[in-house]
Design an enzyme around this catalytic site. Structure first.
Site, PDB file in Angstrom:
ATOM      1  N   ASP A 109       0.861  -1.174   0.000  1.00  0.00           N
ATOM      2  CA  ASP A 109       0.000   0.000   0.000  1.00  0.00           C
ATOM      3  C   ASP A 109       0.909   1.240   0.000  1.00  0.00           C
ATOM      4  O   ASP A 109       2.130   1.137   0.145  1.00  0.00           O
ATOM      5  CB  ASP A 109      -1.002  -0.002   1.167  1.00  0.00           C
ATOM      6  CG  ASP A 109      -2.216   0.879   0.850  1.00  0.00           C
ATOM      7  OD1 ASP A 109      -2.156   1.661  -0.121  1.00  0.00           O
ATOM      8  OD2 ASP A 109      -3.225   0.803   1.566  1.00  0.00           O
ATOM      9  N   TRP A 110       0.295   2.379  -0.154  1.00  0.00           N
ATOM     10  CA  TRP A 110       1.058   3.633  -0.338  1.00  0.00           C
ATOM     11  C   TRP A 110       2.063   3.829   0.816  1.00  0.00           C
ATOM     12  O   TRP A 110       1.654   4.062   1.945  1.00  0.00           O
ATOM     13  CB  TRP A 110       0.079   4.799  -0.393  1.00  0.00           C
ATOM     14  CG  TRP A 110       0.677   6.147  -0.647  1.00  0.00           C
ATOM     15  CD1 TRP A 110       1.473   6.863   0.200  1.00  0.00           C
ATOM     16  CD2 TRP A 110       0.548   6.937  -1.826  1.00  0.00           C
ATOM     17  NE1 TRP A 110       1.837   8.047  -0.356  1.00  0.00           N
ATOM     18  CE2 TRP A 110       1.276   8.125  -1.616  1.00  0.00           C
ATOM     19  CE3 TRP A 110      -0.118   6.778  -3.040  1.00  0.00           C
ATOM     20  CZ2 TRP A 110       1.349   9.142  -2.558  1.00  0.00           C
ATOM     21  CZ3 TRP A 110      -0.052   7.795  -3.989  1.00  0.00           C
ATOM     22  CH2 TRP A 110       0.686   8.964  -3.742  1.00  0.00           C
TER      23      TRP A 110
END
Ligand code: BGC
Length: 757
Positions: A289-290
């Protein structure tokens, strides 16, 4: 010594089991191996690096700043994927930089959050799950894929398949609600909708099952918070929809920000290598994820970005979204011997495989067709599909004296409330490339439906939000401007029926939108009370991104229609239901609590040792200030007709472990109009090694019945339904007695039982 040897053997085995070296000799395998063989270590690491084209999109700006750096990285093959670059022209430009300048010209894969539509918006995923019709989810995902692919994209970061039990967590809007079985059915449908049968088809895009895993269990519903979850819940509640997505052939997975029992999911080799790439034989790739790799420093499990990179690659994260950790440190980690290059090869092989399946090596520009783009977005056909899905997603929570459907003989109708003429909130959060203010508002939909026959009296009443409302702003709610109340009361007074549009702003739910209070914000309940003084015929048109706490409305409103954030065609779909063109059939995919204090509240709870008691006795599992029961239970929703259930039969009352039981039930439409009913099947494993829930959904069937018609509905309970996972992840079918319950929602069922001998 023995212990160390054991660990070494396990590590070697783990590496072999989870670094799938292709081994096959399909054309795809040969292509991928051949290309991999030509790549330098730097080029391999470049494939594992994903960069955004828009700083500050959903997280802090990346360390490498400025566009010159990005341009150089693209040209040198140091980027394998981009996110947030959209449009045939924009993606073509970025693709050209890579294909024409880098040594091997390996095309980029462009990803984006296409969550519930691309430009034509469908209801938010939670709303769509209320249709209990996976075919509709397949339809909406396929329309979204078609639009996204025409807009230059090949990959969506969807579906989110996190099972969520906590409505404080704003991201429940992105999922299919609180149930694992329903969630798995929607996971499969959405994956198949996005990907179709063939990823190389120009109308399909790669899907991504996220967030692996446990993210929705963030403690106290606060986004990004730690997750403490035992093996029993992890395996029985959280993991099955991911397994279903993997079995359905999802191309990619995204891991999650959270720790699970102290270990960040991003570093979890158990989840990503043992389960996903090992036992499940998933051959696509995992994107972080980011900056979830970088955030391991804040979690306190990595001293610096280098250690974070080490833990992530060993854990099984193949592509680094925005942390810059692999690009900065993987080379030295491999060269120093801390990371076996086979881990890198495995990750790159997986990434190349998906690019190959998308047809990017045949034509890197096949998704960059401006002509196709011009004719594919927001088409009449796509809007029609959105209207259909939206109307099937609405849930009728209350309908006193059958005030709905609205009688066409009435003379006037008031359309009131801060969301009544809001053309933006229905688009919901995670709205991809939706055009702001492009939804059909309730007022527009109702005005069209009323034509010249019914007079529409509109008044806003009050604002919900003050100040600018955007994806990145923190919302502030109107708590003192009552200047519009008078006009709203006047409109209500002179009308036969009042449609009161209240609920949540689009940006009130979604990522980073956790709330401690999920009652209606601002002055909305006060507005309801003022109107109630002059007109009791209030139909509340509720637009929300999550379950909300609405005790006053549940008590006093004549009707409540939960419409969620219903998408581009919201107002038309609402009018279809309000005027009876569509008979509502949606059922809640998530429990509506009576109060925030009941959260987490869900239908498939464990019985406890003290499940009930009498009023004089405190010492049972209860609250002293509230019933245990919710406002509206999971699976609940009314229709303009009514249904009864009878003749619940099993074909056997005893089976062997592994055997099947056939369940049949007769459902009758006892009302005056045709309607759809979602028939729900629940079981309870009454005595087991580990306590089982009081009820677990194990089947559902949406049927349509004419007035007076009866149908027999059948289900089969077999080995996939009758076992469960022990906390260590082993699936077991245990002997003993099972209750079978069938009904129209999780709280109203008829029952029978059988035994596994
Ligand atoms: C979210 C993901 C999303 C990603 C890219 C993150 O903040 O958690 O769900 O796909 O951003 O936008």
């Amino acid at each position: 010594m023995k212990h160390i040897l054991g660990v070494l053997i396990m590590m070697t085995l783990g590496l072999t089991a989870c670094t799938n070296n292709g081994g096959g000799d399909s054309e795809e395998d040969r292509f991928v191996e051949d290309l991999l063989g030509k790549m330098t270590l730097e080029e391999k690491i470049g494939q594992m690096n994903q960069r955004t084209g828009q700083w500050e999109m959903t997280g802090p700006a990346p360390k490498t700043d400025g566009s010159q750096q990005l341009l150089d990285d693209l040209k040198q093959g140091r980027v394998g994927s981009m996110l947030n670059v959209v449009g045939a022209e924009a993606t073509r430009k970025a693709q050209q930089l890579v294909v024409e300048n880098s040594r091997l010209g390996i095309p980029l894969i462009f990803g984006y959050d296409v969550v519930h539509g691309h430009q034509t918006m469908f209801p938010i995923p939670l709303g769509e799950a209320a249709s209990w019709d996976p075919e509709l989810a397949r339809l909406s995902a396929s329309v979204a894929a078609k639009e996204a692919a025409a807009n230059g994209l090949q990959w969506t970061f969807a579906p989110m398949v996190d099972v969520g039990r906590d409505a404080r967590w704003g991201r429940v809007m992105e999922g299919a609600g609180e149930d694992t079985y329903l969630g798995s059915a929607f996971a499969i449908a959405r994956v198949q909708g996005f990907q179709g049968d063939d990823l190389s088809n120009e109308n399909t895009i790669a899907a991504c099952a996220k967030h692996f895993a446990g993210y929705a269990f963030s403690e106290s519903g606060r986004d990004y918070n730690a997750v403490e979850i035992g093996g029993e819940s992890l395996h029985n509640v959280v993991i099955p929809p991911f397994k279903a997505a993997s079995d359905a052939g999802v191309a990619t997975f995204m891991n999650s920000f959270n720790t699970i029992d102290g270990l960040p999911a991003t570093a979890s080799s158990y989840l990503q290598r043992t389960l996903l790439k090992g036992q499940w034989e998933f051959d696509g790739f995992v994107v972080s994820d980011w900056n979830s790799i970088g955030e391991m420093i804040q979690h306190g499990v990595a001293a610096d970005l280098k250690e974070a990179a080490l833990r992530a690659i060993k854990g099984g994260s193949d592509m680094d979204m925005e942390a810059d950790a692999y690009l900065s440190h993987l080379k030295e980690l491999v060269e120093s011997g801390e990371v076996d290059e086979r881990y890198v090869d495995d990750a790159v092989r997986r990434i190349l495989r998906i690019k190959y399946r998308l047809g990017l090596f045949d034509d890197p520009y096949k998704y960059c067709n401006e002509d196709r783009e011009k004719n594919s977005l927001l088409t009449a056909e796509n809007k029609e599909a959105a209207r259909k899905v939206a109307s099937e997603s609405m849930v009728l929570l209350k309908n006193e004296n059958n005030i709905l459907p609205i009688n066409k003989d009435i003379k006037s109708i008031a359309v009131v409330g801060p969301l009544a003429d809001d053309k933006d909130s229905p688009l919901g959060n995670w709205r991809a490339k939706a055009i702001s203010n492009s939804a059909v508002s309730l007022l527009e939909g109702v005005t069209t439906a009323c034509g010249n026959d019914i007079k529409v009296n509109y008044a806003k009443g009050c604002d919900l939000v003050t100040g600018e409302r955007t994806f990145s702003n923190i919302l502030t709610f109107n708590s003192d401007d009552r200047s519009g109340f008078k006009e709203a009361v006047k409109a209500a007074k002179k009308s036969d029926v009042v449609l009161l549009a209240i609920g949540e702003d689009a940006y009130q739910s979604g990522e980073g939108r956790s709330q401690t209070d999920i009652t209606l914000s601002g002055l909305q309940v006060e507005l309801f009370d003022e109107i109630y003084k002059v007109n009791k015929n209030i139909v509340v048109v509720l637009m929300t991104g999550r379950p909300v706490v609405i005790p006053e409305l549940a008590e006093k409103a004549a009707a409540i229609l939960e419409t969620w954030h219903a998408g581009s065609e919201a107002g038309n779909a609402m009018a279809d239901v309000l005027f009876g063109k569509v008979n509502p059939s949606g059922k809640l995919p998530m429990t509506f609590p009576r109060s925030v204090g009941q959260i987490p509240i869900y239908y498939n709870y464990k019985n406890t040792g003290r499940p009930s008691g009498n009023e004089m006795d405190n010492l049972w599992s209860r609250y002293t200030d509230s019933p245990n029961t919710p406002q509206y239970p999971f699976g609940y929703g009314l229709s303009y007709t009514s249904f009864t259930y009878s003749n619940l039969n099993l074909d056997k009352t005893e089976i062997q472990p592994g055997g099947d039981v056939k369940v049949s039930v007769t459902v009758t439409n006892t009302g005056d109009v045709k309607g759809k009913e979602i028939v729900q099947l629940y079981i309870r494993d009454e005595v087991a090694a580990y306590a089982r829930p009081v009820k677990e959904l194990k089947g559902f069937n949406k049927i349509e019945l004419d007035a007076g018609e009866s149908k027999e509905v059948t289900f089969t309970l077999g080995k996939d339904e009758l076992g469960y996972f022990h906390p260590n992840g082993t699936y077991v079918i245990e002997k003993g007695s099972f209750k079978v319950m069938v009904g129209s929602n999780s709280a109203e069922t008829i029952e029978t039982s059988f035994v596994i001998k």
